[in-house]
Write a protein that holds these residues in place. Structure first.
Motif, PDB file in Angstrom:
ATOM      1  N   ALA A   3      52.196  42.553  25.633  1.00 32.39           N
ATOM      2  CA  ALA A   3      52.559  42.388  27.029  1.00 32.39           C
ATOM      3  C   ALA A   3      54.067  42.331  27.201  1.00 32.39           C
ATOM      4  O   ALA A   3      54.594  42.780  28.212  1.00 32.39           O
ATOM      5  N   THR A  14      52.460  43.572  33.800  1.00 30.79           N
ATOM      6  CA  THR A  14      51.975  42.296  33.254  1.00 30.79           C
ATOM      7  C   THR A  14      50.548  41.989  33.669  1.00 30.79           C
ATOM      8  O   THR A  14      49.911  41.099  33.111  1.00 30.79           O
ATOM      9  N   GLU A  15      50.030  42.731  34.656  1.00 37.46           N
ATOM     10  CA  GLU A  15      48.643  42.561  35.089  1.00 37.46           C
ATOM     11  C   GLU A  15      48.134  43.856  35.703  1.00 37.46           C
ATOM     12  O   GLU A  15      48.922  44.712  36.125  1.00 37.46           O
ATOM     13  N   THR A  23      42.802  40.968  40.131  1.00 38.59           N
ATOM     14  CA  THR A  23      43.746  41.219  39.045  1.00 38.59           C
ATOM     15  C   THR A  23      43.248  40.669  37.708  1.00 38.59           C
ATOM     16  O   THR A  23      42.481  39.719  37.654  1.00 38.59           O
ATOM     17  N   SER A  39      45.132  39.907  33.808  1.00 35.55           N
ATOM     18  CA  SER A  39      46.372  39.934  33.039  1.00 35.55           C
ATOM     19  C   SER A  39      46.296  41.027  31.980  1.00 35.55           C
ATOM     20  O   SER A  39      45.209  41.516  31.645  1.00 35.55           O
ATOM     21  N   PHE A  40      47.450  41.407  31.462  1.00 34.89           N
ATOM     22  CA  PHE A  40      47.524  42.445  30.443  1.00 34.89           C
ATOM     23  C   PHE A  40      46.629  42.104  29.252  1.00 34.89           C
ATOM     24  O   PHE A  40      45.842  42.934  28.780  1.00 34.89           O
ATOM     25  N   SER A  82      44.116  39.899  29.176  1.00 33.03           N
ATOM     26  CA  SER A  82      42.704  39.808  29.589  1.00 33.03           C
ATOM     27  C   SER A  82      42.074  41.187  29.684  1.00 33.03           C
ATOM     28  O   SER A  82      40.915  41.384  29.298  1.00 33.03           O
ATOM     29  N   CYS A  83      42.846  42.152  30.180  1.00 33.35           N
ATOM     30  CA  CYS A  83      42.350  43.530  30.274  1.00 33.35           C
ATOM     31  C   CYS A  83      42.088  44.091  28.878  1.00 33.35           C
ATOM     32  O   CYS A  83      41.049  44.714  28.634  1.00 33.35           O
ATOM     33  N   ASN A 138      49.755  49.892  38.439  1.00 37.52           N
ATOM     34  CA  ASN A 138      48.863  48.995  37.698  1.00 37.52           C
ATOM     35  C   ASN A 138      47.462  48.969  38.305  1.00 37.52           C
ATOM     36  O   ASN A 138      46.668  48.077  38.008  1.00 37.52           O
TER      37      ASN A 138
END
Length: 315
Positions: A2, A8-9, A89, A91-92, A94-95, A170
């Motif tokens: 990240a 970042t998300e 959304t 987060s990076f 979490s994705c 994003n």
């Protein structure tokens, strides 16, 4: 990863274009999710509690049902929340985590279906050698291989995606962090990464499918040699449930993942509908098909219900 990225998300567009229909989808998907959980948990419980089902065929079915539960947990809870929320959304990290676990269990399922095809081949075509070919040690080794291979391939795919720089949009045009819609947002060229992912997809989908087709070629040839009609019917019935799940799972997954360019995948409503099929309908079909078509499972469920009813009365 990240820290090296501008993004970042991620914002999951999901079904936002459907407006108020999202509430209807929430109710439908929630009901399907509860059925998936209850159905697969029932299958696992019945197989574990009924000693007559302690065979390789039902052992693999139990592992498949367990994998299907975690497979849907990786996607559906977040999707259901997003259907009721405007804050969609992730987060990076979490994705990336969602993609890793989704792919891990998805690849594991593909490999398990191939192993289940081999199990049916051994049972029908090599009945005398079946106890040796499918001993509990072999079953454990095959299952472990499927799980470890699934998550190693997933780690490779996820790393190839999130090692790319994300410095533009994003907005993920999907309801979860799948490979194609995420890699489409990468700032730099991703041709090599896409090519490696495509080759992995071919290996994961086509190789087990070819193996299953060859197995069933031998199975059909053996069944046709059985003299009695009842014997043929019984042999075919033990394979029908597996074949239905294989056709739907591999058919839908191949439609989405076996196209070379990520820029044309999962960007249309048609692709999203197909994705819904293998992320929701296939895990739903697993317990439904096996419980409705399999007399052994039906009998075990009835026995469990009767036993529970008797226990309640005695209390």
């Amino acid at each position: 990863m990240a820290n090296s990225s501008c993004v970042t998300e991620f914002f999951l567009l999901g079904f936002s274009s459907l407006g108020e229909l999202q509430l209807v989808l929430f109710v439908v998907f929630l009901c399907l999710y509860l059925i998936i959980l209850s159905g697969n948990i029932t299958i696992i419980s019945v197989i574990c509690l009924d000693h007559s089902l302690h065979t390789p065929m039902y052992f693999f079915l139990c592992v498949l049902s367990t994998s299907e539960i975690f497979y849907t947990i990786a996607i559906l809870p977040k999707m259901l929340i997003n259907l009721l929320s405007v804050f969609r959304t992730l987060s990076f990290v979490s994705c990336a985590s969602q993609m890793y676990f989704f792919l891990g269990f998805a690849v594991t399922n593909c490999l398990l279906l191939g192993v289940m095809g081999y199990d049916r081949y051994a049972a029908i075509c090599q009945p005398l050698h079946y106890p040796i070919l499918m001993s509990w040690r072999v079953c454990g080794q095959l299952t472990s291989t499927c799980i470890v291979s699934g998550f190693l391939i997933s780690l490779l795919g996820t790393t190839l995606v999130f090692s790319l720089p994300f410095c533009g949009s994003n907005k993920v045009n999907h309801y979860f962090c799948d490979i194609s819609p995420v890699i489409h947002l990468a700032y730099a060229g991703s041709y090599i990464n896409e090519l490696v992912i495509f080759i992995c997809g071919v290996l994961v989908l086509i190789v087990p499918l070819i193996f299953i087709c060859i197995s069933y070629g031998f199975i059909v040839s053996t069944i046709l040699k059985i003299p009695s009609v009842e014997g043929k019917r019984k042999a075919f019935s033990t394979c029908a449930s597996h074949l239905i799940v294989v056709i739907i799972h591999y058919g839908c997954a191949s439609f989405v993942y076996l196209r070379p360019s990520a820029k044309h995948i999962n960007t249309s409503g048609k692709d999203r509908l197909v994705t819904v099929t293998y992320t929701i309908i296939t895990p739903l079909l697993n317990p439904v098909v096996y419980s409705l078509r399999n007399k052994d499972v039906q009998l075990a469920i009835r026995k469990m219900i009767v036993k529970k009813g008797f226990s309640i009365k005695t209390l």
